[in-house]
Design a protein around this motif. Structure first.
Motif, PDB file in Angstrom:
ATOM      1  N   SER A  45       0.846  -1.199   0.000  1.00  0.00           N
ATOM      2  CA  SER A  45       0.000   0.000   0.000  1.00  0.00           C
ATOM      3  C   SER A  45       0.874   1.238   0.000  1.00  0.00           C
ATOM      4  O   SER A  45       1.885   1.286   0.678  1.00  0.00           O
ATOM      5  CB  SER A  45      -0.873   0.055   1.270  1.00  0.00           C
ATOM      6  N   PHE A  46       0.507   2.218  -0.766  1.00  0.00           N
ATOM      7  CA  PHE A  46       1.140   3.534  -0.650  1.00  0.00           C
ATOM      8  C   PHE A  46       0.316   4.564  -1.394  1.00  0.00           C
ATOM      9  O   PHE A  46      -0.603   4.226  -2.143  1.00  0.00           O
ATOM     10  CB  PHE A  46       2.602   3.514  -1.145  1.00  0.00           C
ATOM     11  N   ASN A  47       0.642   5.806  -1.153  1.00  0.00           N
ATOM     12  CA  ASN A  47      -0.047   6.926  -1.768  1.00  0.00           C
ATOM     13  C   ASN A  47       0.906   7.679  -2.667  1.00  0.00           C
ATOM     14  O   ASN A  47       2.079   7.802  -2.335  1.00  0.00           O
ATOM     15  CB  ASN A  47      -0.465   7.901  -0.664  1.00  0.00           C
ATOM     16  N   VAL A  48       0.405   8.188  -3.769  1.00  0.00           N
ATOM     17  CA  VAL A  48       1.242   9.047  -4.592  1.00  0.00           C
ATOM     18  C   VAL A  48       0.596  10.427  -4.629  1.00  0.00           C
ATOM     19  O   VAL A  48      -0.570  10.554  -4.983  1.00  0.00           O
ATOM     20  CB  VAL A  48       1.379   8.485  -6.021  1.00  0.00           C
ATOM     21  N   GLU A  49       1.365  11.435  -4.220  1.00  0.00           N
ATOM     22  CA  GLU A  49       0.850  12.806  -4.230  1.00  0.00           C
ATOM     23  C   GLU A  49       0.737  13.298  -5.665  1.00  0.00           C
ATOM     24  O   GLU A  49       1.577  12.994  -6.510  1.00  0.00           O
ATOM     25  CB  GLU A  49       1.804  13.731  -3.469  1.00  0.00           C
ATOM     26  N   LYS A  50      -0.306  14.087  -5.889  1.00  0.00           N
ATOM     27  CA  LYS A  50      -0.472  14.696  -7.203  1.00  0.00           C
ATOM     28  C   LYS A  50       0.748  15.538  -7.553  1.00  0.00           C
ATOM     29  O   LYS A  50       1.298  16.217  -6.691  1.00  0.00           O
ATOM     30  CB  LYS A  50      -1.703  15.605  -7.163  1.00  0.00           C
ATOM     31  N   ASN A  51       1.153  15.431  -8.844  1.00  0.00           N
ATOM     32  CA  ASN A  51       2.228  16.269  -9.346  1.00  0.00           C
ATOM     33  C   ASN A  51       3.556  16.058  -8.621  1.00  0.00           C
ATOM     34  O   ASN A  51       4.360  16.980  -8.499  1.00  0.00           O
ATOM     35  CB  ASN A  51       1.804  17.742  -9.279  1.00  0.00           C
ATOM     36  N   SER A  52       3.761  14.832  -8.132  1.00  0.00           N
ATOM     37  CA  SER A  52       5.041  14.524  -7.493  1.00  0.00           C
ATOM     38  C   SER A  52       5.777  13.505  -8.350  1.00  0.00           C
ATOM     39  O   SER A  52       5.217  12.940  -9.286  1.00  0.00           O
ATOM     40  CB  SER A  52       4.809  13.933  -6.109  1.00  0.00           C
ATOM     41  N   ILE A  53       7.043  13.295  -7.998  1.00  0.00           N
ATOM     42  CA  ILE A  53       7.796  12.203  -8.616  1.00  0.00           C
ATOM     43  C   ILE A  53       8.089  11.192  -7.516  1.00  0.00           C
ATOM     44  O   ILE A  53       8.723  11.522  -6.519  1.00  0.00           O
ATOM     45  CB  ILE A  53       9.113  12.701  -9.234  1.00  0.00           C
ATOM     46  N   THR A  54       7.546   9.999  -7.667  1.00  0.00           N
ATOM     47  CA  THR A  54       7.778   8.950  -6.682  1.00  0.00           C
ATOM     48  C   THR A  54       8.594   7.848  -7.341  1.00  0.00           C
ATOM     49  O   THR A  54       8.251   7.405  -8.436  1.00  0.00           O
ATOM     50  CB  THR A  54       6.443   8.376  -6.177  1.00  0.00           C
ATOM     51  N   ALA A  55       9.650   7.425  -6.681  1.00  0.00           N
ATOM     52  CA  ALA A  55      10.470   6.351  -7.225  1.00  0.00           C
ATOM     53  C   ALA A  55      10.144   5.053  -6.511  1.00  0.00           C
ATOM     54  O   ALA A  55       9.882   5.042  -5.313  1.00  0.00           O
ATOM     55  CB  ALA A  55      11.947   6.681  -7.063  1.00  0.00           C
ATOM     56  N   VAL A  56      10.110   3.963  -7.283  1.00  0.00           N
ATOM     57  CA  VAL A  56       9.972   2.635  -6.689  1.00  0.00           C
ATOM     58  C   VAL A  56      11.305   1.937  -6.910  1.00  0.00           C
ATOM     59  O   VAL A  56      11.746   1.802  -8.051  1.00  0.00           O
ATOM     60  CB  VAL A  56       8.838   1.837  -7.363  1.00  0.00           C
TER      61      VAL A  56
END
Ligand SMILES: Nc1ncnc2c1ncn2[C@@H]1O[C@H](COP(=O)(O)OP(=O)(O)O)[C@@H](O)[C@H]1O
Ligand SMILES: [Mg+2]
Lengths: 249, 364
Positions: free
Chosen positions: A18-29
């Motif tokens: 589970s995780f959340n991604v903020e709008k207009n962000s860059i999230t790395a996996v």
């Protein structure tokens, strides 16, 4: 993303993540090979159906939808092992990206009705703009399958961008690229974030990850083992153990 | 209007006119008969080219759709309504104005169902069947799809061959002409050869224009993307299952229309039209035509069908088309008439020429 799981036989490739991604962000996996990162992308994009768990974009559920419907919800992706349409030109590949942003059907196409002709014109112009944005308008007419690897990655990136996604999934966009091309990709990712696109990126190049991402999610053996700011992840014991353990093995 | 795009179409029309004039001037109009038949077969081939060459889905069952068109119109239009006047169904057909009268080969006037009606019925049946079998079998890929369509073709062939209503091994003959409108008839009457040639040529030109437009459109691109990578196409929002089904139905419709028209032109239809070997012939011609090449398929379709119908292949007909298919699949799995192949051919020719020149110079 809520408690997404998917097994292959007895192997739990993605386990309760589970995780959340903020709008207009860059999230790395990030995570070692076989951690389940690509499988996670396949679950989000609908290429694979989750065994359990849910996924939402802007509050709308997408976890039961087929991939083409998910694409229409504004999620686009690239593939770790590039999947272009090899016998089509670069421009045509990107024009496919405009598919969900246009609507003429079989009949109006066969009869070349004025509406479908005007639309075709728009598709082409918009696609050329995207090629220009990516700096590859010079190869618009070349067959995609005949391009060098690095160029193919950029074309795939352009094709995904042509759908005007709100969430873009990039699976190892810098893998196999030289330093110059990697820097170019890094620049492109920040550039499109500036245009309001949310980016979820799988990447092994740590300096790239640390440079561009706002948040990092770490997977290992299908489980999420950490999540946080780049600076926190760098200090995280568990993460260091997993990565160093890999390297020392 | 983009004139350049239509240049080949004008050339095609020109070629048809020239053929007709030459045969008429030389008093050899009977050649037009086989050209007309070839043209109708080309309708099947053109539809199949879009399905196979562009969308990448093979069908070894298209003779079945042709047969559905041919047999539907044969059964319906040879039903003698005058003789069946007492039956309520026959009376209903006449009262609804769905019938028409024509004189048969013996000069007797007969009343029968209008071919326009049978054309519509044939289309309805074909569309329904294509949807029904297309939904399950288009989930299959490659060899499995080939096998499934082949199975479908065999079933239709056996039904045609084993049913009294379809005339079993004899087929159905003595069809009335298909009056299109005014003085235009689809019929085998030697006096109407020239107009029948033009009717068939018109349908081919229409088919080429419609299909070329389709290929050059958003939809055509989507079909080609399915061929390229189904997974990527899906990820780009292309509903691949739906488009595959629609193009399958579309190609079935082309085959059905060809079946209806050619059956009226021939005045009859036999089980060989539903034979699996026919389907193999269609696939072989699409392959030599270059797979994703409407014009190549058309050229090869006209040439090979014409030669076959004129009996140039004698009793080796099946051997020829089966052989073509094997050779293409072994050496040119992406089709023969392609730009790349043409280029390597010209290059090879140039190399040959240079070699010969060198030899010559060495010798002298
Ligand atoms: N389609 C599949 N069928 C069977 N096993 C799979 C499939 N896809 C991935 N796996 C397995 O799931 C695990 C996670 O793979 P993947 O998501 O590709 O890892 P990553 O992208 O993090 O390297 C691996 O052990 C892989 O072998
Ligand atoms: Mg991976």
């Amino acid at each position: 993303m809520k408690q997404l799981s998917r097994s292959f036989g007895g192997l739990r490739a993605v386990d309760d993540v589970s995780f959340n991604v903020e709008k207009n962000s860059i999230t790395a996996v990030i995570g070692p090979n076989g951690a389940g990162k690509t499988t996670l992308f396949n679950l989000i994009s609908g290429a694979l159906a989750p065994d359990s768990g849910e996924a939402y974009i802007d509050g709308r559920p997408i976890h039961r939808l087929p991939p083409y419907r998910i694409a229409r919800h504004g999620i686009s992706r690239t593939f770790q092992n590039i999947k272009l349409f090899p016998h089509m030109t670069v421009l045509e590949n990107v024009m496919i990206g405009r598919h969900i942003r246009s609507r003429s059907g079989f009949l109006s196409a066969m009869l070349r009705l004025p509406g479908s002709r005007a639309e075709e014109q728009q598709i082409q112009e918009r696609s050329m703009e995207i090629l220009a944005l990516m700096g590859i308008e010079g190869i618009a007419g070349q067959e995609a399958g005949s391009l060098p690897f690095g160029k193919q990655r950029i074309v795939e990136f352009a094709r995904a961008l042509a759908t005007e996604p709100s969430l873009l999934l990039l699976d190892e966009p810098a893998a196999g690229l030289n330093m110059y091309e990697t820097a170019q990709v890094s620049e492109l990712i920040t550039k499109i974030r500036g245009r309001g696109v949310t980016v979820l990126v799988i990447e092994h190049d740590m300096s790239l990850v640390m440079n561009i991402s706002d948040m990092i999610v770490v997977l290992s053996s299908g489980k999420k083992i950490a999540e946080g700011l780049p600076s926190d992840i760098q200090k995280n014991r568990e993460v260091i153990r997993v990565y160093l353990g890999e390297d020392n093995a | 209007m983009n004139m350049k795009k239509y240049t080949p179409v004008f050339c095609l029309i020109g070629a048809a006119v020239i053929f007709q004039i030459i045969t008429s001037v030389l008093n050899r109009e009977f050649y037009l008969t086989q050209l007309t038949m070839s043209a109708y077969y080309c309708l099947v081939i053109l539809g199949l080219t879009v399905l196979m060459g562009y969308a990448g889905q093979i069908s070894l069952g298209h003779a079945a759709f042709f047969a559905m068109g041919g047999y539907t119109t044969a059964v319906l239009t040879t039903w003698n309504l005058a003789a069946a006047q007492e039956g309520t169904l026959a009376r209903l057909v006449v009262q609804l104005g769905l019938s028409t009268a024509s004189t048969n080969a013996y000069g007797v006037e007969i009343r029968h169902i209008s071919p326009w009606v049978s054309l519509l019925v044939a289309l309805a049946i074909t569309v329904a069947v294509a949807f029904l079998i297309g939904i399950p079998i288009l989930k299959l890929k490659g060899h499995y799809l080939a096998m499934a369509t082949l199975g479908f073709g065999i079933i239709v062939y056996r039904i045609v061959l084993g049913s009294r209503i379809f005339g079993e091994a004899d087929g159905i003959s003595d069809l009335p002409p298909f009056r299109l409108f005014g003085p235009l008839y689809v019929s085998g009457d030697p006096a109407l050869r020239v107009q029948n040639f033009y009717i068939a040529a018109f349908l081919v030109v229409l088919a080429v224009v419609l299909l070329q437009n389709l290929i050059d459109s958003r939809m055509g691109r989507a079909l080609r993307s399915i061929h390229g990578s189904e997974e990527a196409a899906n990820a780009m929002g292309v509903n691949t299952a739906r488009y595959k089904l629609h193009v399958f139905v579309l190609s079935a419709v082309f085959a059905c229309i060809a079946g209806v028209f050619l059956t009226h032109f021939n005045g009859g239809v036999g089980p060989s039209e539903a034979d699996v070997m026919k389907s193999v012939t269609y696939v072989a011609i699409v392959a030599v035509g270059g797979m994703a090449n409407l014009w190549g398929a058309l050229a090869m379709g006209m040439a090979l069908n014409y030669l076959s119908l004129r009996g140039y292949f004698g009793s080796y007909d099946e051997f020829v088309f089966g052989g073509i298919l094997i050779v293409i699949m072994l050496f040119f799995p992406d089709g023969l008439l392609k730009k790349e192949n043409m280029r390597s051919l010209t290059e090879a020719a140039i190399r040959m020429k240079n070699k010969i020149w060198k030899r010559k110079n060495e010798l002298s």
